[in-house]
Design a protein around this motif. Structure first.
Motif, PDB file in Angstrom:
ATOM      1  N   HIS A  45       0.818  -1.205   0.000  1.00 10.20           N
ATOM      2  CA  HIS A  45       0.000   0.000   0.000  1.00 10.20           C
ATOM      3  C   HIS A  45       0.860   1.266   0.000  1.00 10.20           C
ATOM      4  CE1 HIS A  45      -3.456  -2.592   0.994  1.00 10.20           C
ATOM      5  NE2 HIS A  45      -4.206  -1.574   0.633  1.00 10.20           N
ATOM      6  N   ASP A  46       1.872   1.288   0.855  1.00  4.73           N
ATOM      7  CA  ASP A  46       2.739   2.468   0.913  1.00  4.73           C
ATOM      8  C   ASP A  46       3.397   2.742  -0.433  1.00  4.73           C
ATOM      9  OD1 ASP A  46       2.188   2.902   3.572  1.00  4.73           O
ATOM     10  OD2 ASP A  46       4.088   2.101   4.323  1.00  4.73           O
ATOM     11  N   ILE A  47       3.899   1.703  -1.071  1.00  4.54           N
ATOM     12  CA  ILE A  47       4.607   1.864  -2.342  1.00  4.54           C
ATOM     13  C   ILE A  47       3.633   2.273  -3.444  1.00  4.54           C
ATOM     14  CG2 ILE A  47       5.852   0.586  -4.144  1.00  4.54           C
ATOM     15  CD1 ILE A  47       7.232  -0.952  -1.810  1.00  4.54           C
ATOM     16  N   CYS A  48       2.462   1.663  -3.462  1.00  2.04           N
ATOM     17  CA  CYS A  48       1.455   2.046  -4.465  1.00  2.04           C
ATOM     18  C   CYS A  48       1.078   3.513  -4.329  1.00  2.04           C
ATOM     19  CB  CYS A  48       0.208   1.174  -4.319  1.00  2.04           C
ATOM     20  SG  CYS A  48       0.378  -0.493  -4.996  1.00  2.04           S
ATOM     21  N   ALA A  49       0.881   3.969  -3.088  1.00  2.00           N
ATOM     22  CA  ALA A  49       0.492   5.363  -2.872  1.00  2.00           C
ATOM     23  C   ALA A  49       1.579   6.321  -3.328  1.00  2.00           C
ATOM     24  CB  ALA A  49       0.184   5.585  -1.389  1.00  2.00           C
ATOM     25  N   ALA A  50       2.836   6.007  -3.009  1.00  2.00           N
ATOM     26  CA  ALA A  50       3.936   6.886  -3.396  1.00  2.00           C
ATOM     27  C   ALA A  50       4.101   6.917  -4.920  1.00  2.00           C
ATOM     28  CB  ALA A  50       5.231   6.425  -2.725  1.00  2.00           C
ATOM     29  N   LEU A  51       3.937   5.775  -5.565  1.00  2.00           N
ATOM     30  CA  LEU A  51       4.019   5.736  -7.028  1.00  2.00           C
ATOM     31  C   LEU A  51       2.908   6.587  -7.644  1.00  2.00           C
ATOM     32  CD1 LEU A  51       4.835   1.934  -7.471  1.00  2.00           C
ATOM     33  CD2 LEU A  51       6.352   3.826  -8.112  1.00  2.00           C
ATOM     34  N   TRP A  52       1.686   6.429  -7.143  1.00  2.00           N
ATOM     35  CA  TRP A  52       0.566   7.212  -7.673  1.00  2.00           C
ATOM     36  C   TRP A  52       0.816   8.711  -7.491  1.00  2.00           C
ATOM     37  CZ3 TRP A  52      -2.765  10.655  -5.312  1.00  2.00           C
ATOM     38  CH2 TRP A  52      -3.840  11.086  -6.078  1.00  2.00           C
ATOM     39  N   GLU A  53       1.327   9.094  -6.329  1.00  2.00           N
ATOM     40  CA  GLU A  53       1.607  10.511  -6.069  1.00  2.00           C
ATOM     41  C   GLU A  53       2.628  11.078  -7.042  1.00  2.00           C
ATOM     42  OE1 GLU A  53       0.856  10.722  -1.221  1.00  2.00           O
ATOM     43  OE2 GLU A  53       2.875  10.469  -2.008  1.00  2.00           O
ATOM     44  N   ASN A  54       3.457  10.217  -7.611  1.00  2.00           N
ATOM     45  CA  ASN A  54       4.505  10.667  -8.527  1.00  2.00           C
ATOM     46  C   ASN A  54       4.179  10.369  -9.989  1.00  2.00           C
ATOM     47  OD1 ASN A  54       7.289  11.622  -7.090  1.00  2.00           O
ATOM     48  ND2 ASN A  54       6.093  10.267  -5.756  1.00  2.00           N
ATOM     49  N   GLY A  55       2.891  10.250 -10.281  1.00  2.00           N
ATOM     50  CA  GLY A  55       2.467  10.150 -11.676  1.00  2.00           C
ATOM     51  C   GLY A  55       2.714   8.808 -12.314  1.00  2.00           C
ATOM     52  N   VAL A  56       2.714   7.752 -11.530  1.00  2.00           N
ATOM     53  CA  VAL A  56       2.902   6.404 -12.065  1.00  2.00           C
ATOM     54  C   VAL A  56       1.547   5.725 -12.190  1.00  2.00           C
ATOM     55  CG1 VAL A  56       4.039   4.161 -11.742  1.00  2.00           C
ATOM     56  CG2 VAL A  56       5.170   6.286 -10.981  1.00  2.00           C
ATOM     57  N   ASP A  57       1.328   5.030 -13.283  1.00  2.00           N
ATOM     58  CA  ASP A  57       0.136   4.203 -13.476  1.00  2.00           C
ATOM     59  C   ASP A  57       0.398   2.885 -12.743  1.00  2.00           C
ATOM     60  OD1 ASP A  57      -1.686   2.296 -14.429  1.00  2.00           O
ATOM     61  OD2 ASP A  57      -1.878   3.270 -16.370  1.00  2.00           O
ATOM     62  N   VAL A  58      -0.260   2.689 -11.599  1.00  2.00           N
ATOM     63  CA  VAL A  58       0.099   1.570 -10.745  1.00  2.00           C
ATOM     64  C   VAL A  58      -1.086   0.639 -10.511  1.00  2.00           C
ATOM     65  CG1 VAL A  58      -0.312   2.953  -8.657  1.00  2.00           C
ATOM     66  CG2 VAL A  58       1.090   0.898  -8.500  1.00  2.00           C
ATOM     67  N   THR A  59      -0.809  -0.657 -10.566  1.00  2.00           N
ATOM     68  CA  THR A  59      -1.820  -1.691 -10.305  1.00  2.00           C
ATOM     69  C   THR A  59      -1.355  -2.581  -9.168  1.00  2.00           C
ATOM     70  OG1 THR A  59      -2.505  -1.736 -12.633  1.00  2.00           O
ATOM     71  CG2 THR A  59      -3.104  -3.639 -11.269  1.00  2.00           C
ATOM     72  N   MET A  60      -2.231  -2.770  -8.197  1.00  2.00           N
ATOM     73  CA  MET A  60      -1.973  -3.700  -7.096  1.00  2.00           C
ATOM     74  C   MET A  60      -2.583  -5.052  -7.445  1.00  2.00           C
ATOM     75  SD  MET A  60      -3.388  -3.563  -3.142  1.00  2.00           S
ATOM     76  CE  MET A  60      -2.423  -2.133  -2.654  1.00  2.00           C
ATOM     77  N   VAL A  61      -1.788  -6.107  -7.309  1.00  2.00           N
ATOM     78  CA  VAL A  61      -2.286  -7.463  -7.519  1.00  2.00           C
ATOM     79  C   VAL A  61      -2.458  -8.108  -6.150  1.00  2.00           C
ATOM     80  CG1 VAL A  61      -1.836  -9.715  -8.545  1.00  2.00           C
ATOM     81  CG2 VAL A  61      -1.161  -7.631  -9.774  1.00  2.00           C
ATOM     82  N   GLN A  62      -3.699  -8.416  -5.794  1.00  2.00           N
ATOM     83  CA  GLN A  62      -4.015  -8.962  -4.469  1.00  2.00           C
ATOM     84  C   GLN A  62      -4.277 -10.456  -4.580  1.00  2.00           C
ATOM     85  OE1 GLN A  62      -7.709  -7.738  -2.638  1.00  2.00           O
ATOM     86  NE2 GLN A  62      -6.895  -7.986  -0.562  1.00  2.00           N
ATOM     87  N   ARG A  63      -3.432 -11.224  -3.902  1.00  2.00           N
ATOM     88  CA  ARG A  63      -3.546 -12.684  -3.970  1.00  2.00           C
ATOM     89  C   ARG A  63      -4.498 -13.247  -2.921  1.00  2.00           C
ATOM     90  NH1 ARG A  63       2.546 -14.027  -3.008  1.00  2.00           N
ATOM     91  NH2 ARG A  63       2.155 -12.365  -1.488  1.00  2.00           N
TER      92      ARG A  63
END
Length: 602
Positions: free
Chosen positions: A345-363
């Protein structure tokens, strides 16, 4: 209904208990416990960390240990209180070799007041107390002396000798928060100790994590021994601020800290009763021969990096979350993060804040605990500014926490998370609508029990959950990565996601994997799995153990110890591990009552 005050009732119980113990009447002492009862001991009676569950277990422990322990001087500390039919009382006591502090919960029964839970903890060894308060050293040496050495010169002499001309009694492998706190306590107790750490400086294990990392636990929960954070310290400290504090703390607490040092091989010499540990100290091989070896490597072992077909063909960046450098280099790119717990979650949020198109894959499903709710509902009574103002500092809070036996701890937590479900129903509803798989633990007991049982499966929400709920962070749940392609990943449902970055937020293995590599697989299996309670819940297989496996107490390998946990646990339990090590350093008899058997290997 008793007309006695809670303090009178507690004092009567303590007096009856001490009287029975002084006469060696183990059955009489045991009869003062309810049929549903628990006695948790931190070192004082058992030279172990263990809980006796039920009258039979309590009487067996007393029969085995009473004559040696010689408990006495049980005295009520402060005023007892009563709530919901339970009397809460603090007390002090002594044994033949130590002083202690304890906590008692009493229930009224048809037979009179009976103990529901009892906590006994060792606070200091008689004759080997810390040199604090009235015992503090002068520092200055008044008068004239030929060849007088200053404090700095004596400190430099110690640093030059220890590990070369003189051997440490204790070697701590791992110089993060746990190793530093234990070393500080051992220093105060006068036990020669060296900490070896592969990073250059204390605090680097925090500095080298992704740049947005902050503590998810509040400041009142995270103090270090002897030196609490200043009263203007942030509630949730940024990683670099924590790193700087650890570096400062290491210096002012005069810890013998060997940075840029890697432990290469350890062997136990049975005949000599000591370890031989080969370390590489900044390119120089040094052989250390401590009596006691402590692994202080956090909560987990090596990073779990899944082996996925096609990984070698990927043209972008791929790394475990522990190696994630931060989001800056990926602006305008596409990222896939495998995992759905704290780091993911932390990494996804930081990527999104920096203009990255990010997808979380939840197993698999994840427990979400919104930070504000967690603070108010779960931690606020013990670890908050309000708690401090009401007289509960972190020392007392730690003991309250420790006084709840693990067997019944989940019953204390279930109502908290039932209330959280109601309070944050809107967020949970929107997460589920987005496809996020939620849970509150197998029995609804929430975050902390998940942490104790398995060390994973949760996220303390500091903002990323909203990004998942509103679609800013894309989600593919009920999925895994089946194959990695040069510029994309293929999921188990057949979906293909373009990717320039692949982050494995996939957790860590058991700590005894370190032992297999540094010592031997045989020793790792002798020690067995580290962490977990044996609750029979997901990823915490039974049988029931009653305490965290192998943590802060004797293991099945002589003179080998495991230390770690979060900041709260490292602070609290370093006290009891340091006293066990001090007793052995001074040659005291330390018969361990019922060392925990090994049920699970790596």
């Amino acid at each position: 209904m008793s007309d006695k005050t809670p303090s009178q009732r507690a004092q009567d119980w303590l007096s009856g208990f001490e009287n029975a113990l002084s006469q060696g009447q183990t059955a009489q002492a045991t009869a003062l416990f309810d049929t549903d009862c628990y006695w948790r001991d931190l070192v004082s009676f058992t030279w172990n960390i263990c809980t006796q569950e039920g009258q039979n277990a309590i009487e067996a422990m007393l029969q085995a240990r009473l004559a040696d322990v010689q408990p006495s001087n049980f005295a009520l500390e402060g005023e007892a209180t009563e709530a919901d039919g339970v009397v809460d009382a603090w007390f002090t006591f002594e044994t033949g070799v130590s002083r202690g502090r304890g906590h008692l919960r009493l229930k009224a029964t048809a037979q009179g007041d009976r103990a529901w839970t009892l906590l006994t903890t060792m606070t200091e060894l008689k004759g080997f107390e810390e040199k604090k308060g009235s015992r503090r050293i002068k520092g200055a040496e008044h008068g004239a002396q030929v060849g007088r050495k200053s404090w700095l010169e004596r400190r430099q002499d110690e640093e030059a000798r220890l590990g070369y001309d003189e051997q440490p009694h204790v070697l701590i492998v791992g110089g993060g928060q746990g190793g530093i706190m234990l070393a500080a306590r051992l220093r105060r107790l006068g036990v020669p100790t060296i900490v070896v750490e592969r990073n250059e400086k204390a605090g680097d294990s925090w500095r080298k994590r992704y740049k947005t990392l902050c503590l998810h636990d509040p400041v009142w929960y995270d103090h270090l021994p002897y030196m609490p954070f200043p009263d203007d310290w942030p509630v949730f400290a940024p990683k670099d601020k924590v790193g700087d504090w650890l570096e400062m703390y290491t210096k002012v607490m005069e810890i013998n800290y060997w940075g840029s040092t890697t432990a290469k091989k350890a062997t136990f010499n049975e005949a000599k009763g000591e370890w031989e540990v080969v370390v590489d100290r900044a390119g120089q091989e040094v052989v250390l021969r401590p009596k006691e070896l402590v692994f202080a490597l956090g909560v987990s072992g090596y990073a779990n990096v899944p082996k996925i077909a096609g990984a070698d063909s990927f043209l972008g960046d791929q790394h475990h979350s522990s190696k994630h450098p931060g989001p800056e280099a990926y602006k305008g790119k596409k990222a896939v993060v495998l995992g759905s717990n704290n780091s993911a979650h932390d990494i996804c949020a930081a990527l999104w804040e920096n203009g990255v198109d990010v997808t979380m894959v939840q197993r698999s499903s994840t427990h979400i605990a919104p930070s504000e709710s967690l603070m108010e509902l779960a931690l606020g009574g013990l670890y908050s500014e309000e708690a401090v103002q009401s007289g509960i500092d972190h020392h007392k809070a730690d003991l309250v926490f420790a006084s709840v036996p693990y067997q019944i701890m989940h019953t204390f937590h279930i109502p908290v998370y039932d209330e959280m479900k109601k309070r944050d129903a809107d967020l949970y509803g929107r997460l589920e609508k987005a496809g996020f798989m939620l849970d509150f633990g197998d029995d609804g007991s929430g975050l902390f029990m998940k942490y104790l049982r398995r060390g994973s499966g949760y996220y303390i929400d500091v903002g990323a959950s909203e990004l998942v709920a509103n679609g800013s962070v894309k989600l593919k749940s009920h999925n895994n990565i089946e194959r990695i392609n040069p510029k994309s990943v293929t999921l188990t449902d057949g979906t293909e996601l373009e990717a320039d970055l692949l982050v494995y937020a996939t957790g860590y293995g058991s700590m005894n994997h370190w032992l297999a590599d540094l010592i031997s697989p045989e020793v790792a299996d002798r020690v067995g799995k580290v962490w977990g309670l044996g609750s029979g819940t997901t990823k915490d297989p039974g049988p029931w153990e009653g305490e965290l496996r192998n943590m802060w107490k004797p293991t099945q390998q002589k003179q080998l110890w495991i230390h770690g946990g979060n900041l709260h646990q490292s602070r609290h339990y370093s006290q009891f591990l340091s006293l066990q090590l001090k007793a052995r350093y001074e040659g005291l008899d330390t018969p361990v009552y019922k060392p925990a058997p090994v049920h699970h290997l790596r």
